[in-house]
Design a protein around this motif. Structure first.
Motif: not given
Length: 377
Positions: A78-80, A50-52, A28-31, A35-39
């Motif tokens: 978790v990704a969902q 893409q995340l999965q 969860y923390n890695h995802c 997300h923040r890096r991608y944004y």
């Protein structure tokens, strides 16, 4: 969808489930970091597909090989969850304050979910999860087709199994033809338009001394010590017991009211504002929790729970002549109508007005003639 909650018995294999929950917290923390890096780089959110796909690649690396212990479906869930939280955040921009999903301490991450694979029910109260057998306290039969299994860790350190089933329920309640309005209060939990008065047991207030003693001992412990961990768990168990007692009383009250009435009307409340004024008392009454439980029980029985507008002056309106007393203060528990000279109890008058407003909004006709009104003094 119906959820069945069962407590898992203490077992040596429970540590395995605890470890799986911790792994879910790491993922969860890695995802969230992804997300923040991608944004920051692209200025837009990361697609769940893409995340999965990226997580599938990461699992093949030695550094992240331990993720495979959790199972692919649990990782997808978790990704969902994160994708759903971000959609809720962006959808509520400008409407109300909703925080985006953030990092969580691994030990505070509480659950993982399995769908079609990774688990199997055997016998009446045993379940195989990822090759390990666990026994749970089966308090009732599971009806319907089980869609998902969620293993959740409570703050008290207990493990629970949540079975979500898909089942069509036909309303089974007996029609009584009765309707009533209820006014929520701090002194009296519910005041009905038919004279019903229901007081809350105030479970938190009853346990306040015991809780204060535990908190005092807890605050004096060295952080990270065995006593600190033990008292933290005792506090969590006490809070869980209070919540369970409250929910049990809510369910019993909801069944009692839905057995008695076909239509139940309430006023929409600004609970956040009430908490700022009265704090712990409003939290102890937990009207929002009762409202959700009542709506669920009513839906099973084919009964109707409706809410009148939040700004409708139910307390200030005279039930006899309709005069609106704009000078009425919150401290005025009884008042006399300047127009018809009828003396009113604040809560009882509000309950009658809520009933009348609710029935007219549903097109059930005017019920004022059927409601006993106050007699002029």
């Amino acid at each position: 969808m119906i959820t069945y909650k069962f407590k898992l018995y203490q077992n040596a294999n429970n540590d395995v489930l605890e470890n799986r929950i911790d792994i879910a917290g790491c993922i969860y923390n890695h995802c969230i970091a992804l997300h923040r890096r991608y944004y920051r780089i692209f200025g837009k959110g990361l697609n769940v597909n893409q995340l999965q796909k990226h997580i599938t690649k990461l699992k093949k690396r030695p550094k992240y090989a331990f993720w495979n212990l959790l199972g692919s479906q649990a990782i997808q869930d978790v990704a969902q969850r994160i994708d759903k939280a971000y959609k809720l955040f962006f959808g509520n921009l400008g409407k109300r304050k909703t925080a985006p999903p953030g990092f969580k301490k691994v030990k505070k991450y509480s659950s993982f979910t399995l769908k079609q694979a990774g688990w199997k029910l055997i016998g009446s109260n045993r379940i195989v999860i990822m090759g390990k057998v666990y026994k749970f306290s089966k308090s009732r039969n599971i009806i319907g087709t089980v869609k998902t299994l969620t293993i959740k860790r409570s703050k008290a350190g207990e493990l629970y199994a949540y079975f979500v089933t898909d089942l069509e329920i036909e309303p089974s309640g007996t029609r009584t033809g009765k309707s009533t309005g209820f006014d929520f209060g701090l002194k009296t939990f519910l005041t009905g338009s038919d004279g019903t008065s229901i007081k809350s047991p105030l479970f938190l207030r009853k346990m306040l001394n015991e809780k204060a003693k535990l908190q005092k001992r807890f605050s004096r412990c060295v952080k990270g010590s065995s006593n600190h961990r033990s008292l933290k768990r005792q506090l969590a168990k006490l809070e869980e017991r209070i919540a369970n007692q409250r929910r049990d009383w809510f369910f019993k009250l909801a069944h009692e009211l839905t057995d008695r009435y076909d239509y139940l009307f309430f006023e929409t409340l600004n609970l956040a504002g009430m908490k700022r004024l009265w704090g712990r008392k409003v939290s102890d009454l937990a009207f929002a929790t009762f409202r959700d439980i009542l709506q669920w029980v009513a839906s099973k029985k084919g009964k109707t729970v409706a809410f009148v507008d939040r700004f409708y002056p139910s307390s200030k309106t005279c039930q006899c002549c309709g005069y609106v007393n704009k000078k009425l203060e919150l401290s005025d528990r009884r008042w006399r109508c300047p127009s018809c000279q009828t003396e009113h109890d604040r809560d009882a008058n509000a309950a009658v007005n809520i009933l009348c407003e609710g029935t007219s909004s549903l097109g059930l006709g005017d019920v004022r003639r059927r409601v006993p009104v106050a007699i002029p003094a």
